[in-house]
Design a protein around this motif. Structure first.
Motif, PDB file in Angstrom:
ATOM      1  N   ALA A 126       0.855  -1.188   0.000  1.00 41.67           N
ATOM      2  CA  ALA A 126       0.000   0.000   0.000  1.00 41.67           C
ATOM      3  C   ALA A 126       0.893   1.241   0.000  1.00 41.67           C
ATOM      4  N   PRO A 127       1.139   1.825  -1.182  1.00 38.79           N
ATOM      5  CA  PRO A 127       2.060   2.962  -1.267  1.00 38.79           C
ATOM      6  C   PRO A 127       1.710   4.083  -0.293  1.00 38.79           C
ATOM      7  N   GLY A 128       2.747   4.727   0.221  1.00 38.66           N
ATOM      8  CA  GLY A 128       2.569   5.795   1.190  1.00 38.66           C
ATOM      9  C   GLY A 128       3.450   5.579   2.402  1.00 38.66           C
ATOM     10  N   VAL A 129       3.249   6.414   3.408  1.00 39.09           N
ATOM     11  CA  VAL A 129       4.027   6.320   4.645  1.00 39.09           C
ATOM     12  C   VAL A 129       3.053   6.303   5.821  1.00 39.09           C
ATOM     13  N   TYR A 130       3.360   5.452   6.792  1.00 35.25           N
ATOM     14  CA  TYR A 130       2.429   5.156   7.873  1.00 35.25           C
ATOM     15  C   TYR A 130       3.106   5.289   9.230  1.00 35.25           C
ATOM     16  N   ILE A 131       2.281   5.543  10.239  1.00 37.25           N
ATOM     17  CA  ILE A 131       2.696   5.524  11.639  1.00 37.25           C
ATOM     18  C   ILE A 131       1.655   4.693  12.387  1.00 37.25           C
ATOM     19  N   ASP A 132       2.059   3.564  12.935  1.00 35.03           N
ATOM     20  CA  ASP A 132       1.123   2.686  13.645  1.00 35.03           C
ATOM     21  C   ASP A 132      -0.121   2.393  12.816  1.00 35.03           C
ATOM     22  N   GLU A 133       0.099   2.077  11.540  1.00 36.04           N
ATOM     23  CA  GLU A 133      -0.973   1.709  10.595  1.00 36.04           C
ATOM     24  C   GLU A 133      -1.898   2.874  10.241  1.00 36.04           C
ATOM     25  N   ARG A 134      -1.567   4.064  10.651  1.00 35.83           N
ATOM     26  CA  ARG A 134      -2.305   5.253  10.238  1.00 35.83           C
ATOM     27  C   ARG A 134      -1.474   5.991   9.188  1.00 35.83           C
ATOM     28  N   LYS A 135      -2.126   6.546   8.197  1.00 29.63           N
ATOM     29  CA  LYS A 135      -1.419   7.087   7.042  1.00 29.63           C
ATOM     30  C   LYS A 135      -1.141   8.578   7.201  1.00 29.63           C
ATOM     31  N   ILE A 136       0.124   8.939   7.008  1.00 27.39           N
ATOM     32  CA  ILE A 136       0.519  10.334   7.131  1.00 27.39           C
ATOM     33  C   ILE A 136       0.908  10.945   5.785  1.00 27.39           C
TER      34      ILE A 136
END
Length: 219
Positions: A126-136
């Motif tokens: 899933a392209p993108g960047v995440y913190i604890d499975e939340r997308k930033i």
């Protein structure tokens, strides 16, 4: 790509469609000698639906316009307080594959957030960047004639509620977060000042020139 130069163009706040058309025009009219550019911008509120976009992911868009665009991916939201960066790169000339471009962008975002002791990561599925499975941060790219356009959107200090009107990136229930709420950069300028140098280096450039605003013929 040693001793490669890039122009970083700071656009301020602009309508999405104006910048999108300018990106297309830049890409269509560049040649093997054209200097690569990185565009840094904030957009007026807009939902953008990628080429694979499905209408079922538009839940209740209300008064925010929806624009059908030529990047990959599903639907996302752009608005004030979000840092958007478009790498307009001749990846064929740079001998860089699409997967490497995506990895370099995602890693640059994670490395920037690490400066603030924020642990962020990309996901292979899933392209993108995440913190604890939340997308930033979200990614959406298009390659034409061996050159990239579109790019990344990093949530910094914005109204996140429009994301509740869609299934972000086609994922129902995906929670979106932003930098200011995780003790990251507190505004778009701070985020850009930290992220752009990291991204420039990650993409292999060694010399940078800064430009303010769009080229005159796009105004």
């Amino acid at each position: 790509m040693s001793n490669a130069k890039v122009a970083v163009r700071y656009l301020g706040r602009q309508s999405y469609q104006k910048v999108w058309r300018a990106m297309q025009d830049f890409t269509d009219n560049r040649d093997q000698h054209t200097l690569d550019e990185i565009w840094v911008v904030e957009h007026d509120p807009v939902f953008t639906q990628g080429q694979a976009g499905k209408s079922e992911h538009l839940l209740s868009t209300g008064d925010i316009p929806v624009v059908q665009v030529d990047r990959g991916g599903q639907v996302t939201y752009h608005g004030p307080g979000q840092l958007v960066i478009y790498p307009l790169i001749d990846i064929k000339r740079a001998k860089m594959g699409v997967r490497q471009l995506v990895t370099n962008i995602e890693t640059s975002i994670a490395d920037m957030l690490a400066l603030f002791d924020v642990s962020a990561y990309p996901k292979c599925d899933a392209p993108g960047v995440y913190i604890d499975e939340r997308k930033i941060a979200s990614l959406g790219l298009r390659i034409r004639k061996g050159c990239s356009f579109h790019g990344l959107a990093l949530n910094v200090s914005m109204d996140l509620s429009p994301f509740l009107r869609i299934n972000p990136c086609g994922y129902p229930g995906l929670e979106m977060i932003q930098c200011k709420d995780v003790n990251g950069p507190q505004n778009v300028d701070e985020a850009a000042n930290k992220l752009v140098p990291i991204l420039v280096k990650s993409l292999g450039f060694t010399e940078t020139t800064s430009i303010q605003g769009l080229a005159k013929h796009y105004e």
